[in-house]
Design a protein around this motif. Structure first.
Motif, PDB file in Angstrom:
ATOM      1  N   SER A 349       0.596  -0.660   0.035  1.00  0.00           N
ATOM      2  CA  SER A 349      -0.071  -0.070  -0.425  1.00  0.00           C
ATOM      3  C   SER A 349       0.576   1.307  -0.186  1.00  0.00           C
ATOM      4  O   SER A 349       2.056   1.216   0.513  1.00  0.00           O
ATOM      5  CB  SER A 349      -0.909   0.043   1.133  1.00  0.00           C
ATOM      6  N   PRO A 350       0.256   2.549  -0.633  1.00  0.00           N
ATOM      7  CA  PRO A 350       1.498   3.564  -0.468  1.00  0.00           C
ATOM      8  C   PRO A 350       1.889   3.837   0.647  1.00  0.00           C
ATOM      9  O   PRO A 350       3.445   4.274   1.114  1.00  0.00           O
ATOM     10  CB  PRO A 350       0.256   4.888  -0.286  1.00  0.00           C
ATOM     11  N   GLN A 351       1.408   3.485   2.156  1.00  0.00           N
ATOM     12  CA  GLN A 351       1.470   3.944   3.539  1.00  0.00           C
ATOM     13  C   GLN A 351       2.792   3.164   3.909  1.00  0.00           C
ATOM     14  O   GLN A 351       3.617   2.893   4.529  1.00  0.00           O
ATOM     15  CB  GLN A 351       0.335   4.337   4.504  1.00  0.00           C
ATOM     16  N   GLU A 352       2.161   1.550   3.360  1.00  0.00           N
ATOM     17  CA  GLU A 352       3.656   0.757   3.570  1.00  0.00           C
ATOM     18  C   GLU A 352       5.005   1.444   2.503  1.00  0.00           C
ATOM     19  O   GLU A 352       6.238   0.871   3.203  1.00  0.00           O
ATOM     20  CB  GLU A 352       3.319  -0.718   3.505  1.00  0.00           C
ATOM     21  N   ILE A 353       4.578   1.717   1.477  1.00  0.00           N
ATOM     22  CA  ILE A 353       5.415   2.073   0.280  1.00  0.00           C
ATOM     23  C   ILE A 353       6.290   3.016   1.699  1.00  0.00           C
ATOM     24  O   ILE A 353       7.725   2.888   1.576  1.00  0.00           O
ATOM     25  CB  ILE A 353       5.426   2.389  -0.987  1.00  0.00           C
ATOM     26  N   ASP A 354       5.448   4.512   1.883  1.00  0.00           N
ATOM     27  CA  ASP A 354       6.435   5.203   2.721  1.00  0.00           C
ATOM     28  C   ASP A 354       6.669   4.971   3.787  1.00  0.00           C
ATOM     29  O   ASP A 354       7.653   5.311   3.881  1.00  0.00           O
ATOM     30  CB  ASP A 354       5.478   6.294   3.287  1.00  0.00           C
ATOM     31  N   ASN A 355       6.855   4.047   4.770  1.00  0.00           N
ATOM     32  CA  ASN A 355       7.601   3.492   5.621  1.00  0.00           C
ATOM     33  C   ASN A 355       8.683   2.751   5.191  1.00  0.00           C
ATOM     34  O   ASN A 355       9.589   2.761   5.693  1.00  0.00           O
ATOM     35  CB  ASN A 355       6.268   2.349   6.703  1.00  0.00           C
ATOM     36  N   ALA A 356       8.933   2.090   3.962  1.00  0.00           N
ATOM     37  CA  ALA A 356       9.713   2.014   3.919  1.00  0.00           C
ATOM     38  C   ALA A 356      10.744   2.147   3.263  1.00  0.00           C
ATOM     39  O   ALA A 356      11.867   1.968   3.543  1.00  0.00           O
ATOM     40  CB  ALA A 356       9.880   0.329   2.614  1.00  0.00           C
ATOM     41  N   PHE A 357      10.003   3.311   2.601  1.00  0.00           N
ATOM     42  CA  PHE A 357      11.138   4.174   2.049  1.00  0.00           C
ATOM     43  C   PHE A 357      11.883   4.770   3.171  1.00  0.00           C
ATOM     44  O   PHE A 357      12.910   5.511   2.780  1.00  0.00           O
ATOM     45  CB  PHE A 357      10.364   5.295   1.416  1.00  0.00           C
ATOM     46  N   ALA A 358      10.478   5.644   4.319  1.00  0.00           N
ATOM     47  CA  ALA A 358      11.682   6.618   5.329  1.00  0.00           C
ATOM     48  C   ALA A 358      13.033   5.584   6.124  1.00  0.00           C
ATOM     49  O   ALA A 358      14.144   5.592   6.057  1.00  0.00           O
ATOM     50  CB  ALA A 358      10.908   6.325   6.642  1.00  0.00           C
ATOM     51  N   ARG A 359      12.792   4.107   6.505  1.00  0.00           N
ATOM     52  CA  ARG A 359      14.077   3.300   6.730  1.00  0.00           C
ATOM     53  C   ARG A 359      15.287   3.602   5.559  1.00  0.00           C
ATOM     54  O   ARG A 359      16.028   2.923   5.861  1.00  0.00           O
ATOM     55  CB  ARG A 359      13.136   1.782   6.633  1.00  0.00           C
ATOM     56  N   PHE A 360      14.783   3.277   4.445  1.00  0.00           N
ATOM     57  CA  PHE A 360      15.644   3.252   3.489  1.00  0.00           C
ATOM     58  C   PHE A 360      16.055   4.505   3.535  1.00  0.00           C
ATOM     59  O   PHE A 360      17.359   3.541   3.432  1.00  0.00           O
ATOM     60  CB  PHE A 360      14.576   2.877   1.779  1.00  0.00           C
ATOM     61  N   LYS A 361      15.763   5.502   3.556  1.00  0.00           N
ATOM     62  CA  LYS A 361      16.384   6.759   3.323  1.00  0.00           C
ATOM     63  C   LYS A 361      18.173   6.632   4.595  1.00  0.00           C
ATOM     64  O   LYS A 361      18.876   6.930   4.702  1.00  0.00           O
ATOM     65  CB  LYS A 361      16.223   8.331   3.590  1.00  0.00           C
ATOM     66  N   ILE A 362      17.349   6.137   5.926  1.00  0.00           N
ATOM     67  CA  ILE A 362      18.371   5.779   6.774  1.00  0.00           C
ATOM     68  C   ILE A 362      19.662   4.620   6.934  1.00  0.00           C
ATOM     69  O   ILE A 362      20.109   5.584   6.783  1.00  0.00           O
ATOM     70  CB  ILE A 362      17.392   5.872   8.034  1.00  0.00           C
ATOM     71  N   LEU A 363      18.993   3.706   5.929  1.00  0.00           N
ATOM     72  CA  LEU A 363      19.851   2.849   5.683  1.00  0.00           C
ATOM     73  C   LEU A 363      20.806   3.649   4.958  1.00  0.00           C
ATOM     74  O   LEU A 363      22.687   3.579   4.525  1.00  0.00           O
ATOM     75  CB  LEU A 363      19.380   1.612   4.926  1.00  0.00           C
ATOM     76  N   ALA A 364      20.654   4.358   3.751  1.00  0.00           N
ATOM     77  CA  ALA A 364      21.669   4.799   2.302  1.00  0.00           C
ATOM     78  C   ALA A 364      22.757   6.007   3.343  1.00  0.00           C
ATOM     79  O   ALA A 364      23.232   5.845   2.499  1.00  0.00           O
ATOM     80  CB  ALA A 364      20.608   5.587   1.526  1.00  0.00           C
ATOM     81  N   ASP A 365      22.469   6.207   4.431  1.00  0.00           N
ATOM     82  CA  ASP A 365      23.550   7.045   4.872  1.00  0.00           C
ATOM     83  C   ASP A 365      23.873   6.041   5.409  1.00  0.00           C
ATOM     84  O   ASP A 365      25.911   7.020   5.639  1.00  0.00           O
ATOM     85  CB  ASP A 365      22.007   7.877   6.346  1.00  0.00           C
ATOM     86  N   LYS A 366      23.721   5.216   5.654  1.00  0.00           N
ATOM     87  CA  LYS A 366      24.423   4.443   6.519  1.00  0.00           C
ATOM     88  C   LYS A 366      25.775   3.448   5.324  1.00  0.00           C
ATOM     89  O   LYS A 366      26.868   2.659   5.193  1.00  0.00           O
ATOM     90  CB  LYS A 366      24.136   3.385   7.125  1.00  0.00           C
ATOM     91  N   LYS A 367      24.736   3.107   3.995  1.00  0.00           N
ATOM     92  CA  LYS A 367      25.569   1.994   2.861  1.00  0.00           C
ATOM     93  C   LYS A 367      25.606   2.862   2.106  1.00  0.00           C
ATOM     94  O   LYS A 367      24.580   3.599   1.351  1.00  0.00           O
ATOM     95  CB  LYS A 367      24.494   0.876   2.884  1.00  0.00           C
ATOM     96  N   LYS A 368      26.364   2.745   1.026  1.00  0.00           N
ATOM     97  CA  LYS A 368      26.406   3.390  -0.363  1.00  0.00           C
ATOM     98  C   LYS A 368      25.371   2.660  -0.846  1.00  0.00           C
ATOM     99  O   LYS A 368      25.003   4.086  -1.908  1.00  0.00           O
ATOM    100  CB  LYS A 368      27.916   3.397  -0.690  1.00  0.00           C
ATOM    101  N   VAL A 369      25.333   1.700  -1.359  1.00  0.00           N
ATOM    102  CA  VAL A 369      24.799   1.158  -2.056  1.00  0.00           C
ATOM    103  C   VAL A 369      23.761  -0.062  -1.607  1.00  0.00           C
ATOM    104  O   VAL A 369      24.045  -0.931  -0.632  1.00  0.00           O
ATOM    105  CB  VAL A 369      25.215  -0.131  -3.505  1.00  0.00           C
ATOM    106  N   ILE A 370      22.077   0.768  -2.145  1.00  0.00           N
ATOM    107  CA  ILE A 370      21.644  -0.708  -1.326  1.00  0.00           C
ATOM    108  C   ILE A 370      20.790  -1.606  -2.549  1.00  0.00           C
ATOM    109  O   ILE A 370      20.974  -1.604  -3.379  1.00  0.00           O
ATOM    110  CB  ILE A 370      20.006   0.350  -0.721  1.00  0.00           C
ATOM    111  N   SER A 371      21.358  -2.590  -2.069  1.00  0.00           N
ATOM    112  CA  SER A 371      20.976  -3.864  -3.490  1.00  0.00           C
ATOM    113  C   SER A 371      19.966  -5.140  -2.938  1.00  0.00           C
ATOM    114  O   SER A 371      18.432  -3.623  -2.274  1.00  0.00           O
ATOM    115  CB  SER A 371      21.927  -5.147  -2.791  1.00  0.00           C
ATOM    116  N   ASN A 372      19.230  -5.504  -4.289  1.00  0.00           N
ATOM    117  CA  ASN A 372      17.417  -6.078  -4.214  1.00  0.00           C
ATOM    118  C   ASN A 372      17.347  -7.248  -1.749  1.00  0.00           C
ATOM    119  O   ASN A 372      16.526  -6.795  -2.303  1.00  0.00           O
ATOM    120  CB  ASN A 372      17.191  -7.192  -4.823  1.00  0.00           C
TER     121      ASN A 372
END
Ligand code: KIV
Ligand code: ZN
Length: 498
Positions: A349-372
């Motif tokens: 759902s759009p809400q679930e994508i938003d939640n996952a995207f927020a976690r993605f941004k936090i992770l992207a600050d720690k890791k250069k590339v985000i894999s599948n």
């Protein structure tokens, strides 16, 4: 023409019954949604009378599922059948699945019933279930150790009283493929009215033959097979859905049979069950193991590069294993992120994508590339309840080879921050002790495992814990680039579920 085989999935009943595989309501619903995507014909949602929790899960799954039939298991007694129907009655296609043992050993020692009594009870139970529901399955428990002539009389009675499916379980995983085939042939030849019913098999894996026995039964004329994702089930497990389905597809020339499974959903279904149950599968497990499509030997690699079919009889793409693509990074936007999740087979759902995207941004600050793999791990965290009672606010750990590990943990409990200090056998133990002091409950840690969820030096560490509180059990999981943080979050995830 190929025979159409119905796939009866019992991951949520026989699978959930196996040690360490219990699931809560939200997790069961998540599995049911995935089973619909997989396009199974029947979902056995549980054993309604077993507990109020089981009853509620069967009810909710029955309401949620739109295409597949939804079955509840029940013994051949009135109150079980009443409860089963009460649970499945909201389903678009409800099914009552009643069972009674027919082997001499079960009749004598467990049921303490004679053949005549079993015969009579079968008829009574099926007729009783039929008053509620057009679709009634009857299973002769321990059929593969039963006398064939008696079994044929029991099935004839069940069909005469309205059974639409008769099931031949190899309850203790004792049979051989030839013997299972012989049972099917006998039933086809000697059961009255068999042309009106589906012939089903349900094989356990105690001697490692569940899949072989199921396939031999299909060759002999079975039209429904019972199975589970990853083969989870009582003791050594049940028939693995993905193995049977890929046999039918890859060796259609031999089995002349097909089913309605959307094989692109196989990998995702397998991953979901691993995530929810916390039960990993062996790397060399057929179809869905990590090594199932990896060619290590030089001679094989050379052959595959020259012509794929030299060593590959299936492709990872067929079963939905995501192919490596350009990795996402901290500058990737929500749109690209959402598209990649769709390509990976998620429908969030759009809400679930938003939640996952927020976690993605936090992770992207720690890791250069985000894999599948990282994305899989991030999305898996969506199973966590949104409003968690205990949330991590901060942690400080002190540990070393010459000091006792100590931890300071602060948790947000509702709107209050509570902080405690504890020492322990290493940093994880110290952290868990501090958490236990805050929550003031006797939580037992039954199992703790950690592994790299993704590849590379900055891989995400995934921690899975199994916890018990009184008679309740829960699996907690979390991922982080910091394994202590992952350990604490996994523990809190389990505690919140409890
Ligand atoms: O293994 C078995 O016999 C069963 C039946 C109840 C179908 O699970
Ligand atoms: Zn079983």
């Amino acid at each position: 023409m190929a025979n159409r085989i119905k796939i009866f999935d019992t991951t949520l009943r026989d699978g959930e019954q196996s040690p360490g595989c219990s699931m809560n309501l939200q997790e069961k619903l998540e599995v049911a949604v995935q089973l619909e995507k997989l396009n199974v014909d029947v979902i056995e949602a549980g054993f309604a009378i077993a507990s109020p929790g089981d009853f509620e899960s069967v009810c909710e799954i029955a309401k949620a599922v739109k295409n597949a039939a939804v079955a509840s298991l029940c013994r051949a007694v009135e109150q079980d059948i009443d409860r089963a129907y009460e649970a499945v009655r909201h389903a678009v296609h409800p099914r009552i699945h009643t069972f009674l043992a027919t082997s001499p050993i079960h009749m004598k020692y467990k049921l303490k019933m004679s053949e005549d009594e079993v015969l009579e009870r079968t008829g009574y139970a099926v007729a009783y279930a039929k008053k509620y529901c057009g679709d009634v399955e009857f299973s002769a428990e321990d059929a593969s150790r039963s006398d064939k002539e008696f079994l044929a009389r029991v099935f004839s009675k069940a069909i005469a009283c309205g059974a639409t499916v008769i099931n031949i379980p190899d309850t203790v995983g004792y049979s051989s493929p030839e013997e299972m085939a012989a049972y099917i042939s006998y039933v086809k030849n000697y059961v009255n009215g068999i042309e009106k019913a589906e012939i089903s098999v349900h094989c356990h894996n105690d001697l490692g033959l569940a899949v072989s026995n199921t396939l031999a039964s299909i060759r002999a004329g079975a039209t429904q097979i019972e199975c589970t994702i990853n083969g989870i089930g009582e003791r050594a497990g049940n028939t693995s859905l993905e193995e049977v389905v890929m046999n039918l597809r890859t060796r259609k020339d031999y089995y002349s049979a097909e089913c309605g499974i959307d094989i692109k959903q196989i990998y995702r279904s397998s991953k979901l069950i691993q995530t929810i149950t916390g039960v990993p599968i062996a790397p060399n497990k057929a179809i869905v193991g990590d090594n199932a499509f990896v060619h290590e030997a030089g001679i094989h690699q050379h052959g595959v590069l020259a012509e794929r079919s030299t060593y590959e009889i299936m492709t990872p793409q067929e079963i939905g294993i995501p192919q490596k693509k350009m990795a996402l990074g901290k500058h990737s936007g929500r749109h690209a992120f959402g598209e990649r999740l769709t390509e990976l087979g998620y429908s969030l759902s759009p809400q679930e994508i938003d939640n996952a995207f927020a976690r993605f941004k936090i992770l992207a600050d720690k890791k250069k590339v985000i894999s599948n793999g990282d994305l899989d791990a991030l999305v898996a965290m969506k199973l966590e309840p949104v409003n968690q009672h205990y949330m991590l606010d901060n942690f400080i750990i002190n540990s070393g080879s010459k000091i006792t590990a100590t931890s300071t943990i602060s948790l947000k409990v509702d709107d209050t921050i509570i902080e405690k200090v504890a020492s322990g056998d290493g940093p994880v133990d110290a952290a868990y002790k501090a958490i236990n002091t805050i929550i003031n409950k006797k939580i037992e840690l039954d199992d703790y495992s950690i592994h790299a969820a993704t590849e590379g030096e900055d891989a995400l560490g995934e921690v899975i814990v199994k916890l018990t509180l009184d008679d309740k059990k829960a699996v907690g999981r979390a991922v982080s680039t910091d394994i202590i943080e992952a350990s604490i979050l996994a523990y809190l995830n389990g505690v919140n579920k409890l």
